[in-house]
Design a protein around this motif. Structure first.
Motif, short mmCIF file in Angstrom:
data_model
loop_
_atom_site.label_atom_id
_atom_site.label_comp_id
_atom_site.label_asym_id
_atom_site.label_seq_id
_atom_site.Cartn_x
_atom_site.Cartn_y
_atom_site.Cartn_z
N ASP A 91 0.84 -1.20 0.00
CA ASP A 91 0.00 0.00 0.00
C ASP A 91 0.87 1.25 0.00
OD1 ASP A 91 -2.26 -1.57 0.10
OD2 ASP A 91 -2.33 -1.57 2.29
N LYS B 260 -5.30 5.33 -0.33
CA LYS B 260 -4.03 4.70 -0.71
C LYS B 260 -4.20 3.98 -2.04
CE LYS B 260 -5.33 0.64 2.01
NZ LYS B 260 -5.00 -0.20 3.17
N GLN C 28 -2.31 0.63 -4.42
CA GLN C 28 -1.56 -0.60 -4.25
C GLN C 28 -0.69 -0.86 -5.47
OE1 GLN C 28 -4.57 -3.60 -3.51
NE2 GLN C 28 -4.52 -3.22 -1.30
N GLU D 210 -9.56 2.65 -2.13
CA GLU D 210 -9.01 1.98 -0.95
C GLU D 210 -8.56 3.03 0.07
OE1 GLU D 210 -8.86 -1.21 -0.28
OE2 GLU D 210 -9.84 -1.78 -2.16
#
Length: 429
Positions: A282, A358, A360, A328
């Motif tokens: 992340d 965030k 990924q 997210e």
């Protein structure tokens, strides 16, 4: 400055250059002691003497008709007290504060109740309601506000046990202004080492045997309330009965009990760690959205939201979304109870929910990183084998396309006994 000088107090005077010789002569003639002297750049002399010596010095100057020199400083306890003489509230407030602190230490401010048996409680009657214990103690006069010097701990413990069916042991310990209370369940204490069968919800009686969870060679055992059915140096296999809770007494009666304990054997424990070579991580985007809600008696009154995004982003998303984004995020929730200036709690609560968004990304682990993670995982598994004595170990490492598999065969002396319940009906079958 010495302690005696501080208690007596000192006065610092300036002796001008033109009359310094006259003042100095008076000090010498009448042997007036001084504690310190310092010459200034302009020729003046600063002389420090005790308060009593200064009064003698002033008397001699008055007899000769000389002017008293300028006082440039006063130090010591008498002058500190003089500064507060016109402010008696300072001393009264300090005395009251000290009195409140001393008195508050004589009363109980908190009662903590713990029951270690609750963690292993199986039946509802084994569980001890710590809140009920706290309430019962308060009804007896042992609680918040209790005057600690008059508290008879032993008498309070005995009184509690006389009126409690669920608690068989209690200890009240004083730690400052906190009473720490430990209790034991009546049923847990009686069942702990007795091996008595436990009654299930279906009306059956629950006993316990010990079986092997691995192959091995028996070395020794520590078994209570059970009949060991293996011998020393005997080879056993996984699932084999080690100790039975059903055995025949000397009188020929069949005894049903709960066997518990440990059986140690030379065995092999297999530890395994699988480490993926691809890892998803992340990364914070820097976007943060916060929503605050005002609660009144548990009901939402009003909510407001703000974000650290730019005005252009807000304009682009206008009328597209309401509330939080669907991306997210990590959530941080804070609650604050509103209080009056005197500390009185109000039925108003502000709940603040922050979402840190965030993204990924996926990366490949290096061989060194994967090997280190696998070793850490195996070490953690080994540390959980508290009864094991390691004799030797062999490690197999396999690199697959997407993961690392490390298998470690640990040759050790370990407890291989695990409980296995059995059930008996009212007829004993």
């Amino acid at each position: 400055m010495s302690l005696l000088t501080y208690l007596a107090g000192t006065v610092t005077v300036r002796l001008p250059l033109l009359s310094k010789r006259i003042y100095t002569a008076i000090l010498i003639k009448h042997t007036i002691p001084i504690t310190a002297s310092c010459a200034e750049e302009n020729g003046d002399l600063l002389v420090t003497m005790r308060t009593s010596a200064y009064r003698v010095f002033c008397e001699n100057l008055e007899r000769r008709g000389l002017r008293t020199p300028e006082i440039v400083g006063r130090q010591g306890l008498p002058y500190v007290l003089a500064c507060f003489r016109a402010r008696p509230g300072v001393f009264i407030g300090a005395a009251l504060m000290i009195g409140i602190v001393v008195l508050s230490s004589l009363f109980c401010w908190r009662v903590d109740v713990i029951c270690l048996d609750n963690a292993q409680a199986v039946r509802s009657e084994d569980y001890v309601d710590t809140n009920a214990v706290r309430t019962q103690l308060a009804d007896m006069g042992v609680g918040v506000g209790t005057f600690l010097p008059s508290l008879d701990v032993r008498m309070s413990e005995n009184r509690f046990l006389m009126h409690s069916d669920s608690v068989s042991w209690i200890a009240i310990n004083q730690q400052g202004t906190v009473l720490s209370v430990e209790v034991r369940s009546t049923h847990a204490v009686s069942d702990e080492g007795s091996g008595f069968l436990k009654e299930t919800e279906d009306g059956l009686l629950e006993g316990c045997n010990l079986i092997a969870d691995a192959d091995g060679r028996v070395i020794r055992w520590e078994v209570q309330n059970g009949n060991v059915v293996v011998q020393n140096e005997q080879m056993v296999t996984k699932g084999m009965l080690l100790a039975s809770g059903v055995y025949e007494s000397k009188d020929g009666d069949v005894i049903f009990s709960r066997a518990h304990g440990k059986v140690f054997a030379e065995t092999v424990r297999t530890l395994r760690a699988e480490i993926p070579l691809q890892v998803t991580e992340d990364h914070p985007t820097g976007t943060c959205e916060t929503r605050s809600t005002l609660h009144f008696f548990g009901h939402d009154l009003i909510s407001w939201r703000w974000s650290n995004v730019t005005f252009l982003e807000i304009f682009q998303n206008w009328k597209k979304k309401t509330g939080f984004s669907d991306a997210e995020y990590d959530t941080i929730i804070e609650e604050r109870v509103m209080k009056l200036p005197d500390g009185t709690r109000l039925p108003l609560t502000v709940k603040k929910e922050s979402r840190l968004y965030k993204t990924q990304s996926t990366r490949s682990r290096t061989k060194e990183e994967a090997s280190a993670l696998a070793e850490a995982a195996l070490t953690e598994q080994l540390s959980g084998m508290t009864d094991a004595v390691v004799l030797s170990a062999e490690t197999d490492t396999v690199w697959e396309e997407d993961r690392l598999i490390v298998t470690r065969h640990v040759y050790c002396i370990d407890n291989i006994a695990v409980p296995q319940n059995y059930y008996v009906d009212s007829k004993g079958s």
